[in-house]
Write a protein that holds these residues in place. Structure first.
Motif, PDB file in Angstrom:
ATOM      1  N   GLY A  40      18.800  -1.357   1.644  1.00  0.00           N
ATOM      2  CA  GLY A  40      18.437   0.012   2.028  1.00  0.00           C
ATOM      3  C   GLY A  40      18.534   0.238   3.522  1.00  0.00           C
ATOM      4  O   GLY A  40      18.986   1.294   3.976  1.00  0.00           O
ATOM      5  N   TRP A  41      18.116  -0.752   4.290  1.00  0.00           N
ATOM      6  CA  TRP A  41      18.143  -0.643   5.745  1.00  0.00           C
ATOM      7  C   TRP A  41      19.577  -0.443   6.234  1.00  0.00           C
ATOM      8  O   TRP A  41      19.818   0.308   7.170  1.00  0.00           O
ATOM      9  CB  TRP A  41      17.523  -1.895   6.362  1.00  0.00           C
ATOM     10  CG  TRP A  41      17.201  -1.762   7.801  1.00  0.00           C
ATOM     11  CD1 TRP A  41      16.029  -1.299   8.333  1.00  0.00           C
ATOM     12  CD2 TRP A  41      18.038  -2.101   8.913  1.00  0.00           C
ATOM     13  NE1 TRP A  41      16.100  -1.331   9.698  1.00  0.00           N
ATOM     14  CE2 TRP A  41      17.317  -1.816  10.087  1.00  0.00           C
ATOM     15  CE3 TRP A  41      19.316  -2.618   9.018  1.00  0.00           C
ATOM     16  CZ2 TRP A  41      17.843  -2.034  11.355  1.00  0.00           C
ATOM     17  CZ3 TRP A  41      19.847  -2.834  10.288  1.00  0.00           C
ATOM     18  CH2 TRP A  41      19.097  -2.538  11.433  1.00  0.00           C
ATOM     19  N   HIS A  42      20.519  -1.100   5.593  1.00  0.00           N
ATOM     20  CA  HIS A  42      21.923  -0.974   5.978  1.00  0.00           C
ATOM     21  C   HIS A  42      22.596   0.232   5.321  1.00  0.00           C
ATOM     22  O   HIS A  42      23.518   0.816   5.890  1.00  0.00           O
ATOM     23  CB  HIS A  42      22.690  -2.256   5.651  1.00  0.00           C
ATOM     24  CG  HIS A  42      22.305  -3.382   6.537  1.00  0.00           C
ATOM     25  ND1 HIS A  42      22.720  -3.479   7.841  1.00  0.00           N
ATOM     26  CD2 HIS A  42      21.503  -4.461   6.322  1.00  0.00           C
ATOM     27  CE1 HIS A  42      22.208  -4.562   8.397  1.00  0.00           C
ATOM     28  NE2 HIS A  42      21.466  -5.177   7.490  1.00  0.00           N
ATOM     29  N   PHE A  43      22.140   0.621   4.144  1.00  0.00           N
ATOM     30  CA  PHE A  43      22.737   1.759   3.444  1.00  0.00           C
ATOM     31  C   PHE A  43      22.409   3.081   4.132  1.00  0.00           C
ATOM     32  O   PHE A  43      23.236   3.996   4.144  1.00  0.00           O
ATOM     33  CB  PHE A  43      22.233   1.793   1.990  1.00  0.00           C
ATOM     34  CG  PHE A  43      23.328   1.746   0.981  1.00  0.00           C
ATOM     35  CD1 PHE A  43      24.004   0.564   0.736  1.00  0.00           C
ATOM     36  CD2 PHE A  43      23.696   2.875   0.271  1.00  0.00           C
ATOM     37  CE1 PHE A  43      25.026   0.508  -0.199  1.00  0.00           C
ATOM     38  CE2 PHE A  43      24.714   2.829  -0.666  1.00  0.00           C
ATOM     39  CZ  PHE A  43      25.379   1.654  -0.902  1.00  0.00           C
ATOM     40  N   PHE A  61      29.694   0.937  11.002  1.00  0.00           N
ATOM     41  CA  PHE A  61      29.742   1.048   9.552  1.00  0.00           C
ATOM     42  C   PHE A  61      30.184  -0.278   8.939  1.00  0.00           C
ATOM     43  O   PHE A  61      29.587  -0.748   7.970  1.00  0.00           O
ATOM     44  CB  PHE A  61      30.698   2.168   9.134  1.00  0.00           C
ATOM     45  CG  PHE A  61      30.594   2.545   7.687  1.00  0.00           C
ATOM     46  CD1 PHE A  61      29.855   3.650   7.300  1.00  0.00           C
ATOM     47  CD2 PHE A  61      31.205   1.785   6.698  1.00  0.00           C
ATOM     48  CE1 PHE A  61      29.743   3.997   5.957  1.00  0.00           C
ATOM     49  CE2 PHE A  61      31.101   2.109   5.363  1.00  0.00           C
ATOM     50  CZ  PHE A  61      30.369   3.220   4.992  1.00  0.00           C
ATOM     51  N   ALA A  62      31.224  -0.884   9.518  1.00  0.00           N
ATOM     52  CA  ALA A  62      31.734  -2.156   8.998  1.00  0.00           C
ATOM     53  C   ALA A  62      30.667  -3.248   9.058  1.00  0.00           C
ATOM     54  O   ALA A  62      30.565  -4.070   8.140  1.00  0.00           O
ATOM     55  CB  ALA A  62      32.985  -2.570   9.762  1.00  0.00           C
ATOM     56  N   ALA A  63      29.884  -3.256  10.112  1.00  0.00           N
ATOM     57  CA  ALA A  63      28.823  -4.266  10.227  1.00  0.00           C
ATOM     58  C   ALA A  63      27.766  -4.060   9.138  1.00  0.00           C
ATOM     59  O   ALA A  63      27.305  -5.030   8.517  1.00  0.00           O
ATOM     60  CB  ALA A  63      28.184  -4.203  11.611  1.00  0.00           C
ATOM     61  N   HIS A  64      27.391  -2.808   8.891  1.00  0.00           N
ATOM     62  CA  HIS A  64      26.423  -2.519   7.820  1.00  0.00           C
ATOM     63  C   HIS A  64      27.000  -2.881   6.451  1.00  0.00           C
ATOM     64  O   HIS A  64      26.312  -3.468   5.613  1.00  0.00           O
ATOM     65  CB  HIS A  64      26.015  -1.046   7.849  1.00  0.00           C
ATOM     66  CG  HIS A  64      25.133  -0.684   8.987  1.00  0.00           C
ATOM     67  ND1 HIS A  64      23.876  -1.215   9.167  1.00  0.00           N
ATOM     68  CD2 HIS A  64      25.325   0.172  10.022  1.00  0.00           C
ATOM     69  CE1 HIS A  64      23.322  -0.705  10.266  1.00  0.00           C
ATOM     70  NE2 HIS A  64      24.187   0.132  10.803  1.00  0.00           N
ATOM     71  N   ALA A  65      28.263  -2.540   6.228  1.00  0.00           N
ATOM     72  CA  ALA A  65      28.902  -2.843   4.944  1.00  0.00           C
ATOM     73  C   ALA A  65      28.985  -4.349   4.717  1.00  0.00           C
ATOM     74  O   ALA A  65      28.770  -4.830   3.600  1.00  0.00           O
ATOM     75  CB  ALA A  65      30.288  -2.211   4.891  1.00  0.00           C
TER      76      ALA A  65
END
Length: 148
Positions: A40-43, A61-65
């Motif tokens: 959730g924190w990354h989404f 975005f790529a780092a979160h994905a």
């Protein structure tokens, strides 16, 4: 993301998730809740970028994905040998329909991995489309297996 970076991310996150409850491996609920918290924190920032609520930063975005892709396969361990006693939003249907639940978890893991790959390319239209595909797999599992 390069395989070495994924392996490093997994090696760094696995002990965190495993020890998120003080090293007591008898608490699978806390383990999976820790993993879902990370997801959730990354989404959240990815969703904000996709919705235009914040500027699209393809590197961010790529780092979160990549983080979501790394954590997703770890979640299933928190459901093993259940149902578990304790405060949880997990429905008993998870253990009544284990094949369907496993299929939905695998779909999420596959879509999350695909999101990480697409995000590395940096094509905003493809990123948005794959994000929606990934989000749909979350919703599919929540619809059937998570309490409201």
């Amino acid at each position: 993301m390069k395989p070495l970076r994924i392996a490093l991310a997994l090696s760094l996150m696995t002990p965190f998730l495993a020890s998120a409850h003080g090293g007591d491996h008898a608490d699978p609920i806390r383990y999976r809740q820790s993993g879902f918290y990370l997801i959730g924190w990354h989404f959240e920032p990815m969703a904000a970028m996709v919705k235009g609520e914040m500027p699209m930063d393809t590197k961010d975005f790529a780092a979160h994905a990549a983080a979501v892709s790394a954590v997703a396969p770890l979640l299933t361990a928190g459901f093993a040998n259940g149902p578990h006693k304790g405060k949880s939003d997990a429905k008993a249907e998870i253990w009544k329909n284990p094949a369907d639940f496993a299929k939905k978890m695998e779909a999420f893991q596959n879509e999350a991995a695909q999101l990480a790959e697409v995000a590395q390319v940096g094509d905003t239209a493809k990123i948005k489309g794959q994000f929606m595909n990934t989000a749909k797999t979350c919703k599919a599992c929540h619809d059937d297996y998570r309490k409201d």
